[in-house]
Design a protein around this motif. Structure first.
Motif, short mmCIF file in Angstrom:
data_model
loop_
_atom_site.label_atom_id
_atom_site.label_comp_id
_atom_site.label_asym_id
_atom_site.label_seq_id
_atom_site.Cartn_x
_atom_site.Cartn_y
_atom_site.Cartn_z
N PRO A 1 -7.58 -1.72 -7.28
CA PRO A 1 -7.03 -1.84 -5.91
C PRO A 1 -6.46 -3.23 -5.61
O PRO A 1 -5.42 -3.34 -4.94
CB PRO A 1 -8.25 -1.53 -5.03
N GLU A 2 -7.11 -4.27 -6.12
CA GLU A 2 -6.61 -5.61 -5.87
C GLU A 2 -5.32 -5.88 -6.63
O GLU A 2 -4.38 -6.49 -6.11
CB GLU A 2 -7.68 -6.63 -6.25
N HIS A 3 -5.27 -5.43 -7.88
CA HIS A 3 -4.04 -5.58 -8.66
C HIS A 3 -2.90 -4.83 -8.00
O HIS A 3 -1.77 -5.35 -7.90
CB HIS A 3 -4.26 -5.06 -10.09
N ARG A 4 -3.18 -3.62 -7.55
CA ARG A 4 -2.14 -2.83 -6.88
C ARG A 4 -1.70 -3.51 -5.58
O ARG A 4 -0.51 -3.55 -5.26
CB ARG A 4 -2.64 -1.42 -6.60
N ALA A 5 -2.66 -4.05 -4.84
CA ALA A 5 -2.32 -4.72 -3.59
C ALA A 5 -1.43 -5.93 -3.82
O ALA A 5 -0.47 -6.16 -3.07
CB ALA A 5 -3.60 -5.14 -2.86
N LEU A 6 -1.72 -6.70 -4.86
CA LEU A 6 -0.88 -7.86 -5.16
C LEU A 6 0.50 -7.44 -5.63
O LEU A 6 1.51 -8.07 -5.28
CB LEU A 6 -1.57 -8.72 -6.22
N GLY A 7 0.58 -6.39 -6.45
CA GLY A 7 1.88 -5.90 -6.88
C GLY A 7 2.73 -5.42 -5.72
O GLY A 7 3.93 -5.73 -5.62
N ILE A 8 2.12 -4.66 -4.82
CA ILE A 8 2.83 -4.19 -3.63
C ILE A 8 3.19 -5.37 -2.73
O ILE A 8 4.27 -5.39 -2.11
CB ILE A 8 1.98 -3.15 -2.87
N SER A 9 2.32 -6.36 -2.66
CA SER A 9 2.59 -7.55 -1.84
C SER A 9 3.84 -8.28 -2.34
O SER A 9 4.65 -8.75 -1.53
CB SER A 9 1.39 -8.49 -1.87
#
Length: 342
Positions: free
Chosen positions: A62-70
């Motif tokens: 979830p954190e990796h995905r959040a940073l990628g989307i960010s």
């Protein structure tokens, strides 16, 4: 019979005009990233790096995905603001301070959401506590080269904003939006073009301070949370390095985009050196002691923007890439080992 020849702009003129558009920097950055995907070694770094094991992947995904989307969100916010402000709004005599603060503010919001995810994940108790053998700090999982680059970008934007603010002058409404460029040995009034003064710079400084705080808090919470169990320490270390590197890269990219915009503004106004009035063929020289810097800044602006966009695209590709089940995963350690990482 007279003939009129239509003078077409040269390729150099077209290229120079294109480089004045911030979104052209985004196009070039996308081409650079697309080119790296054809180089196996760079492709492996961008999307095929070693991946944590399945339990670790589930925890940090979830954190990796959040940073990628960010990273993508910062690009979209920058592009939308640029298009709306530049082509859809009439902002005559309006201090458009938000155009320089927008990428930084977007990064603050995105990293704050990632920090919230980390805090929520850190609230879960580990399966088997790992006794730390070294003290972990916010620097523990951040690559030194990434931190050095981020620090240089922060200092450059801070120094540029303060120096430009000190060099600016106010209008009759008290807005520090002008740069006075005198014309020596004449009775001509100083030229007062719009400039990156305090009214533009103060919002940027506020957002820059907020970005520094939220980036530090993200790195600290990422480092301080407990590991799942002893045998996942190595895999979790890799996952945390990816989180730290992604967060710092997003912050750095946002600062570079803001700095590129500031350099464009300073270059347009501060590089003026000659003045011709009316039909008079006399050319008057204008004096500003930082005119050389302003001229250099004008050419550096596209390079800063391209670098910022490349960082954001790189983060998005690397962290949104979903590893294959049998791919490059790190296998669990055969025996429990104490934590030995900072």
């Amino acid at each position: 019979m007279s003939q009129h020849v239509l003078a077409l702009p040269s390729p150099i003129d077209l290229a120079a005009a294109a480089f004045t558009l911030p979104l052209f920097s985004l196009v070039l950055a996308a081409l650079i990233i697309a080119g790296t995907l054809f180089v196996p070694r760079l492709h492996n770094r961008a999307g095929g790096t070693a991946s944590p094991t399945a339990p670790v992947t589930a925890r940090y995904r979830p954190e990796h995905r959040a940073l990628g989307i960010s990273a993508i969100a910062v690009i979209l916010v920058f592009a939308v603001e640029n298009i709306v402000r530049g082509y859809l709004l009439n902002l005559s005599d309006i201090v458009e301070w938000w155009q320089y603060a927008t990428p930084i503010f977007a990064a603050v919001l995105c990293l704050a959401m990632t920090l919230a995810l980390i805090v929520l994940k850190g609230a879960h108790q580990p399966e088997r506590p790992v006794v730390p053998t070294t003290r972990r700090t916010w620097l523990s999982f951040s690559p030194r080269a990434v931190l050095i680059g981020a620090s240089a970008a922060f200092i450059a934007l801070l120094g540029t904003t303060v120096a430009a603010g000190l060099a600016s002058s106010s209008d009759d409404r008290g807005r520090f939006i002008y740069l006075e460029i005198p014309v020596p040995n004449t009775e001509i009034e100083p030229l007062r073009p719009w400039f990156y003064g305090w009214d533009f710079g103060v919002p940027v400084l506020i957002c820059l301070a907020a970005l520094a705080v939220v980036t530090w808090a993200t790195l600290r919470r990422n480092a301080m949370r407990p590991y799942l169990r002893p045998e996942t320490v190595t895999a979790e270390r890799l996952a945390r390095i990816q989180v730290a590197s992604g967060a710092v890269s997003i912050a750095t990219a946002a600062v570079l985009l803001a700095l590129g915009g500031a350099f464009r503004f300073i270059g347009r106004s501060g590089s003026l050196s000659q003045l011709t009035i009316g039909n008079d063929d006399t050319i008057y020289d204008m004096v500003w002691k930082y005119a050389e810097f302003a001229a250099v800044a004008r050419y550096l602006a596209p390079a800063l923007e391209i670098t910022g966009f490349v960082l954001l695209l790189f983060v998005a590709i690397r962290l949104l890439h979903r590893p294959t089940p049998e791919g490059h995963g790190l296998r669990p350690q055969p025996s429990a080992q104490p934590e030995t990482v900072r």
